[in-house]
Design an enzyme around this catalytic site. Structure first.
Site, mmCIF file in Angstrom:
data_model
loop_
_atom_site.group_PDB
_atom_site.id
_atom_site.type_symbol
_atom_site.label_atom_id
_atom_site.label_comp_id
_atom_site.label_asym_id
_atom_site.label_seq_id
_atom_site.Cartn_x
_atom_site.Cartn_y
_atom_site.Cartn_z
ATOM 1 N N ARG A 139 1.087 -1.130 0.119
ATOM 2 C CA ARG A 139 0.002 0.175 0.063
ATOM 3 C C ARG A 139 0.742 1.403 -0.001
ATOM 4 N NH1 ARG A 139 -5.384 -0.093 2.300
ATOM 5 N NH2 ARG A 139 -4.534 -2.036 3.200
ATOM 6 N N CYS B 217 -26.357 -3.324 -8.282
ATOM 7 C CA CYS B 217 -27.644 -3.614 -7.811
ATOM 8 C C CYS B 217 -27.271 -3.926 -6.677
ATOM 9 C CB CYS B 217 -28.467 -4.480 -9.051
ATOM 10 S SG CYS B 217 -28.626 -3.747 -10.425
ATOM 11 N N ARG C 70 -13.244 -1.705 -1.982
ATOM 12 C CA ARG C 70 -12.750 -1.332 -0.449
ATOM 13 C C ARG C 70 -13.908 -0.785 0.532
ATOM 14 N NH1 ARG C 70 -9.023 1.318 1.127
ATOM 15 N NH2 ARG C 70 -8.354 -0.107 2.886
HETATM 16 N N1 LLP Z 1 3.211 -9.000 2.971
HETATM 17 C C1 LLP Z 1 2.481 -10.057 3.276
HETATM 18 C C2 LLP Z 1 2.759 -11.370 3.758
HETATM 19 C C3 LLP Z 1 0.836 -9.488 2.892
HETATM 20 O O1 LLP Z 1 -0.050 -10.351 3.388
HETATM 21 C C4 LLP Z 1 0.681 -8.144 2.686
HETATM 22 C C5 LLP Z 1 -0.645 -7.841 2.534
HETATM 23 C C6 LLP Z 1 1.708 -7.577 2.572
HETATM 24 C C7 LLP Z 1 3.042 -7.695 2.576
HETATM 25 C C8 LLP Z 1 1.457 -6.045 1.993
HETATM 26 O O2 LLP Z 1 0.801 -5.128 3.115
HETATM 27 P P1 LLP Z 1 0.685 -3.581 2.801
HETATM 28 O O3 LLP Z 1 2.052 -3.097 3.014
HETATM 29 O O4 LLP Z 1 -0.113 -3.576 1.550
HETATM 30 O O5 LLP Z 1 -0.124 -3.155 3.921
HETATM 31 N N2 LLP Z 1 -7.038 -5.822 0.513
HETATM 32 C C9 LLP Z 1 -6.913 -4.887 1.578
HETATM 33 C C10 LLP Z 1 -5.493 -5.392 2.188
HETATM 34 C C11 LLP Z 1 -5.066 -6.709 2.227
HETATM 35 C C12 LLP Z 1 -3.609 -6.977 2.890
HETATM 36 C C13 LLP Z 1 -3.054 -8.213 2.382
HETATM 37 N N3 LLP Z 1 -1.881 -8.684 2.648
HETATM 38 C C14 LLP Z 1 -7.168 -3.672 1.659
HETATM 39 O O6 LLP Z 1 -7.842 -3.251 0.689
HETATM 40 O O7 LLP Z 1 -6.942 -2.862 2.638
#
Ligand code: LLP
Length: 405
Positions: free
Chosen positions: A284, A349, A320
């Site tokens: 992110r 819908c 989201r």
């Molecule tokens: N490493 C692992 C093992 C992960 O499972 C994830 C994210 C990351 C790194 C990266 O995390 P970040 O830096 O992006 O926070 N769909 C959700 C977020 C799911 C995150 C899943 N794992 C949302 O829209 O907020």
């Protein structure tokens, strides 16, 4: 609500009354292409990477972009050209990364459900490591290595039993979550695989959740893992590498979020005396602030006690808000003075196809454009064809240059 994108999206801003992404007018993009469109600033992505990289003064971590946040080929390409590795969670993400020319020695493969086929592929491609999430997975890897007559490095993903204090659905580090191996089993596994010829356990990994906006959960998790590394050392096991996962929040709503410099300082303070290679897996943070979802007003609708703004982007394009109740700011592409309150909804819908409720935005009419902010991460990659609506086009902007992807 402030009619501006937050400080992390420097390259998306108003020039006069018109919203621009870098040097490119969003109004022109809307008129040129069919909305909805995901638009990303390449400069912002580069800057996010470099800011993270430069905030580490002593240890030089390997920064493996978490491809799951946005698997757009151009993003992988841009990031790998400036030195990023990749954290992949499927055979397809691995394949795409290799096609983009990512250094295979900077690719880590995470995930609880790697299939035999995916494990075989990763071993054959000789990537840096598999981040293993269970004893069962490890014994399968062992058998596959025996069959292929090949070796692989693995790190054990620890479940540190820590609540990251983020949204329920994106917490991953509590003992009841499906991720990682209980910390009580780690030493036993190191002992079991000590003389194994196919598998080298080179260290540990953790990832406690996503959109974590306080330092404290990281601090607790990092201290626990340091303690484990020291205890393993006392038993004669050296961890050469430590993958600290991702999880750093971005600013969606002008509230305070953690500073990347504080996050980096924390990591350096806790780990610099260990002489260990650090891997980070930010998703992110790398791309979230770089993107907007450009959408057009289909029509306005007078409800019983409120007005609806019906736009041509739906929950199929950006899930989201409906899935996590996540907040994304919405701002107009052309500013005007007159304000009005709307529920901003999509065409799907389902009542949950609502982006914002009772939001004060300027008065808008059919065919006006707006953007849903901070949608560079977990936007396009989570899209679907629900209601048989098409996927939004994706456009990368570099100054005045437009790349259609
Ligand atoms: N490493 C692992 C093992 C992960 O499972 C994830 C994210 C990351 C790194 C990266 O995390 P970040 O830096 O992006 O926070 N769909 C959700 C977020 C799911 C995150 C899943 N794992 C949302 O829209 O907020």
């Amino acid at each position: 609500m402030k009619m501006d994108i937050h400080r992390q999206s420097k390259h998306i801003s108003y020039k006069g009354n018109n919203l621009f992404i870098e040097e490119t007018s969003l109004l022109e993009l809307g008129e040129k292409f069919q909305t909805p469109i995901y638009c990303y600033s390449i400069k912002q992505i580069r800057e996010n990477f470099l800011e993270l990289k430069n905030s580490f003064k002593k240890i030089k971590p390997i920064i493996c972009y978490a491809v799951k946040a946005n698997f757009n080929k151009k993003i992988i390409d841009v990031l790998s050209k400036i030195g990023a590795g990749m954290d992949v969670v499927s055979g397809e993400e691995l394949k795409l990364s290799l096609e983009c020319g990512v250094d295979r020695k900077k690719i880590v493969f995470s995930g609880v459900g790697k299939t035999e086929q995916e494990i075989k592929y990763a071993i054959k491609k000789n990537i840096k490591q598999l981040n293993v999430e269970s004893e069962e997975e490890l014994s399968e890897i062992n058998l596959i290595c025996l069959y292929l007559k090949k070796k692989i490095n693995v790190s054990l993903r620890v479940n540190p039993d820590i609540d990251a204090g983020t949204l329920e659905k994106i917490s991953t580090g509590r003992s009841e979550d499906k991720f990682g191996i209980s910390k009580n089993k780690i030493l036993k596994i190191f002992k079991k695989y000590k003389s194994n010829k196919n598998i080298k356990i080179n260290g540990l990994s953790i990832h406690i959740g996503s959109q974590i906006n306080k330092l404290d959960p990281f601090k607790k998790a990092f201290k626990k893992i340091k303690n484990m590394i020291e205890n393993l050392k006392k038993e004669g096991f050296v961890c050469e590498t430590l993958d600290l996962g991702g999880g750093v929040a971005i600013d969606y709503d002008d509230s305070k979020t953690l500073k990347i410099s504080d996050y980096a300082a924390l990591i350096e303070k806790i780990f610099s005396d260990l002489n260990i290679e650090i891997i980070l897996e930010p998703g992110r943070y790398m791309v979230g602030s770089s993107g907007v979802l450009l959408s057009k007003v289909v029509r306005t609708k007078k409800g019983e006690n409120k007005d609806f703004l019906i736009i041509d982007a739906g929950m199929n394009n950006l899930i989201r808000p409906s899935l996590y109740n996540a907040f994304h700011k919405i701002i107009p592409v052309k500013k005007s003075k007159k304000e009005r309150k709307y529920d901003v909804v999509g065409p799907i819908c389902e009542t949950s196809d609502t982006f914002l409720k009772n939001m004060k935005i300027q008065e808008m009419k059919k065919d006006d454009y707006l953007v849903i902010c901070s949608t560079g991460a977990y936007g396009s990659c989570m899209a679907s064809n629900y209601n048989l609506r098409g996927l939004a086009k994706e456009i990368m902007i570099d100054g005045k240059k437009i790349f259609e992807t």
